[in-house]
Design an enzyme around this catalytic site. Structure first.
Site, mmCIF file in Angstrom:
data_model
loop_
_atom_site.group_PDB
_atom_site.id
_atom_site.type_symbol
_atom_site.label_atom_id
_atom_site.label_comp_id
_atom_site.label_asym_id
_atom_site.label_seq_id
_atom_site.Cartn_x
_atom_site.Cartn_y
_atom_site.Cartn_z
ATOM 1 N N ASP A 1 -2.763 41.539 -23.697
ATOM 2 C CA ASP A 1 -2.274 40.427 -22.884
ATOM 3 C C ASP A 1 -3.007 39.110 -23.182
ATOM 4 O O ASP A 1 -2.675 38.064 -22.606
ATOM 5 C CB ASP A 1 -2.282 40.753 -21.394
ATOM 6 C CG ASP A 1 -3.669 40.811 -20.747
ATOM 7 O OD1 ASP A 1 -4.622 40.195 -21.263
ATOM 8 O OD2 ASP A 1 -3.806 41.495 -19.706
ATOM 9 N N HIS B 1 -9.439 48.379 -14.249
ATOM 10 C CA HIS B 1 -9.208 47.612 -15.485
ATOM 11 C C HIS B 1 -9.519 46.126 -15.292
ATOM 12 O O HIS B 1 -9.596 45.380 -16.276
ATOM 13 C CB HIS B 1 -7.794 47.820 -16.029
ATOM 14 C CG HIS B 1 -6.707 47.067 -15.319
ATOM 15 N ND1 HIS B 1 -5.488 46.799 -15.918
ATOM 16 C CD2 HIS B 1 -6.618 46.552 -14.057
ATOM 17 C CE1 HIS B 1 -4.714 46.134 -15.062
ATOM 18 N NE2 HIS B 1 -5.382 45.987 -13.929
ATOM 19 N N HIS C 1 -7.621 37.777 -18.949
ATOM 20 C CA HIS C 1 -8.363 37.941 -17.705
ATOM 21 C C HIS C 1 -9.857 38.073 -17.997
ATOM 22 O O HIS C 1 -10.251 38.598 -19.043
ATOM 23 C CB HIS C 1 -7.883 39.193 -16.969
ATOM 24 C CG HIS C 1 -6.405 39.239 -16.757
ATOM 25 N ND1 HIS C 1 -5.546 39.774 -17.702
ATOM 26 C CD2 HIS C 1 -5.634 38.812 -15.728
ATOM 27 C CE1 HIS C 1 -4.293 39.676 -17.253
ATOM 28 N NE2 HIS C 1 -4.316 39.092 -16.062
ATOM 29 N N HIS D 1 -7.745 48.724 -19.984
ATOM 30 C CA HIS D 1 -9.006 48.099 -20.394
ATOM 31 C C HIS D 1 -10.224 48.679 -19.686
ATOM 32 O O HIS D 1 -11.359 48.400 -20.085
ATOM 33 C CB HIS D 1 -8.947 46.582 -20.183
ATOM 34 C CG HIS D 1 -9.704 45.815 -21.221
ATOM 35 N ND1 HIS D 1 -9.536 44.466 -21.431
ATOM 36 C CD2 HIS D 1 -10.642 46.193 -22.128
ATOM 37 C CE1 HIS D 1 -10.325 44.057 -22.407
ATOM 38 N NE2 HIS D 1 -11.012 45.088 -22.844
ATOM 39 N N ASP E 1 -11.943 40.008 -16.297
ATOM 40 C CA ASP E 1 -12.337 41.413 -16.087
ATOM 41 C C ASP E 1 -13.772 41.517 -15.575
ATOM 42 O O ASP E 1 -14.524 42.420 -15.961
ATOM 43 C CB ASP E 1 -12.162 42.226 -17.376
ATOM 44 C CG ASP E 1 -10.697 42.414 -17.746
ATOM 45 O OD1 ASP E 1 -9.836 42.119 -16.907
ATOM 46 O OD2 ASP E 1 -10.426 42.850 -18.880
ATOM 47 N N GLU F 1 -4.303 47.934 -23.212
ATOM 48 C CA GLU F 1 -3.304 47.353 -22.314
ATOM 49 C C GLU F 1 -1.936 47.178 -22.946
ATOM 50 O O GLU F 1 -1.061 46.519 -22.354
ATOM 51 C CB GLU F 1 -3.794 46.020 -21.721
ATOM 52 C CG GLU F 1 -5.018 46.152 -20.828
ATOM 53 C CD GLU F 1 -4.747 46.827 -19.481
ATOM 54 O OE1 GLU F 1 -3.563 47.008 -19.118
ATOM 55 O OE2 GLU F 1 -5.738 47.173 -18.804
ATOM 56 N N ASP G 1 -7.543 42.982 -25.711
ATOM 57 C CA ASP G 1 -6.526 43.249 -24.697
ATOM 58 C C ASP G 1 -5.259 42.535 -25.159
ATOM 59 O O ASP G 1 -5.264 41.317 -25.353
ATOM 60 C CB ASP G 1 -6.996 42.722 -23.344
ATOM 61 C CG ASP G 1 -6.060 43.058 -22.194
ATOM 62 O OD1 ASP G 1 -4.836 43.064 -22.413
ATOM 63 O OD2 ASP G 1 -6.556 43.294 -21.079
ATOM 64 N N ASP H 1 -8.757 38.243 -24.177
ATOM 65 C CA ASP H 1 -8.092 38.697 -22.958
ATOM 66 C C ASP H 1 -7.546 37.490 -22.201
ATOM 67 O O ASP H 1 -8.085 36.378 -22.310
ATOM 68 C CB ASP H 1 -9.131 39.426 -22.083
ATOM 69 C CG ASP H 1 -8.536 40.403 -21.090
ATOM 70 O OD1 ASP H 1 -7.436 40.131 -20.581
ATOM 71 O OD2 ASP H 1 -9.190 41.423 -20.801
#
Length: 356
Positions: free
Chosen positions: A234, A146, A131, A102, A133, A277, A232, A129
């Site tokens: 995830d 990332h 996260h 990412h 980030d 990712e 992303d 996402d």
């Protein structure tokens, strides 16, 4: 109603895990190709050109230096991504970045921000996402870039990355909506709150449902908006998408993710996309890549809707104007001359008067 602006999608492979904590995302572009992303997008009326893979530096797999891992290599990869994405936007194409980790979104979204400034469009970034980030070198316990791309895009990061968009910051927090967040470092959480990023985390999704969350995340879009989706993988629950390096339980289910993508498609405003990712080293028989491609199809028109659509507000849906005249008016909307659908009927009647 899905009114797509772009007829050509350009696939840009960026095979690197230079910013990641785990190795393997460098295999992501080929996994997406094996899952049939080109053919599946063509089935929804897009012309697809595959530009192949960018060629950047390898991963030296070194510890952090002054708060960053592999900063020189991250910068070079993002320059390559920026230039490739910007060239496709200038050609009127819809760039699809096949990552890769990412950190590459710094280059991708910097190019989109530069393009939007030049073309007079408003930018909205949807960050899907697990996260946030939004780490910095001072906040990050690992130094993996990332975990920092959104902070860099908002002006907090090394000068070499901040400069890519031609203006600092490339984005403001008001340009961003995050969906699906459920893993945030403590210092990062405070920083996100200080900066005012609008976050629809998984607790919010659990409390109000994905439809209400996406209604809120998409609120305020208009015909001048360029919608960039940074996906992303995830974002998804690891029960259905194990092929990522940083799994976080409690993510969207298949149906929630499908609805998310369909609602984005319904805007007709998507102008660029990151798919990042994906890590085949952790996947099972390319299951996660296949799921990612399935969801990307929904961004471009695949729908599970079988019931009769509800009556809308456009003139032909109300029966007050023919479909052809409404479509002529919507062309003016897509060119940026109009902003609100409520103006379409008056504009279409104006076109009718001009022809008579």
């Amino acid at each position: 109603m899905n009114r797509r602006r772009h007829a050509t999608a350009a696939l840009i492979g960026a095979p690197t895990d230079i910013g990641a904590s785990e190795r393997g995302a460098s295999m992501g572009p080929e996994a997406l190709r094996v899952a049939g992303i080109e053919r599946r997008l063509e089935e929804y009326g897009l012309e697809v050109v595959d530009r192949g893979n960018l060629a950047g530096p390898g991963n030296p797999n070194l510890p952090p230096d002054a708060g960053y891992r592999h900063l020189a290599e991250v910068v070079e990869w993002n320059r390559l991504v920026h230039d490739a994405v910007h060239a496709e936007l200038a050609a009127g194409h819809l760039p699809v970045l096949l990552g890769g980790d990412h950190s590459l979104a710094i280059g991708s979204i910097s190019a989109v921000a530069r393009h939007c400034r030049a073309s007079g469009r408003r930018l909205r970034v949807l960050w899907l996402d697990a996260h946030a980030d939004f780490n910095t070198s001072q906040l990050s316990p690992s130094g993996n870039v990332h975990g920092m791309p959104l902070a860099c895009l908002c002006g907090f990061g090394p000068p070499e990355l901040l400069a890519l968009a031609g203006r600092v910051p490339a984005l403001t927090p008001a340009d961003v909506r995050q969906v699906g967040i459920r893993s945030v470092d403590p210092g990062e959480r405070r920083f996100v709150h200080e900066q005012g990023v609008e976050v629809f985390d998984m607790r919010y999704v659990d409390e109000v449902g994905m439809r209400a969350a996406m209604d809120a995340a998409l609120d305020g879009l208009d015909a001048r908006t360029h919608l960039h989706v940074s996906f992303d993988v995830d974002f998804l629950d690891p029960e259905i998408a194990p092929g990522v390096g940083t799994t976080v339980p409690g993510g969207p289910t298949y149906r929630e993710a499908q609805l998310c993508m369909e609602m984005i498609a319904d805007t007709g405003l998507i102008g660029s996309l990151d798919i990042v990712e994906l890590n085949p080293a952790f996947d099972v028989r390319n299951r996660t890549a296949t799921l990612a491609v399935d969801l990307v199809e929904s961004l471009f028109g695949k729908s599970t809707l079988m019931r009769r659509p509800e009556k809308g507000t456009l003139p032909f849906e109300k029966g007050t104007l023919p479909f052809s005249e409404t479509m002529a008016a919507l062309k003016e909307v897509d060119s940026g001359k109009l902003v609100e659908h409520s103006e379409v009927e008056a504009w279409a009647r104006g076109l009718r008067s001009a022809k008579s």
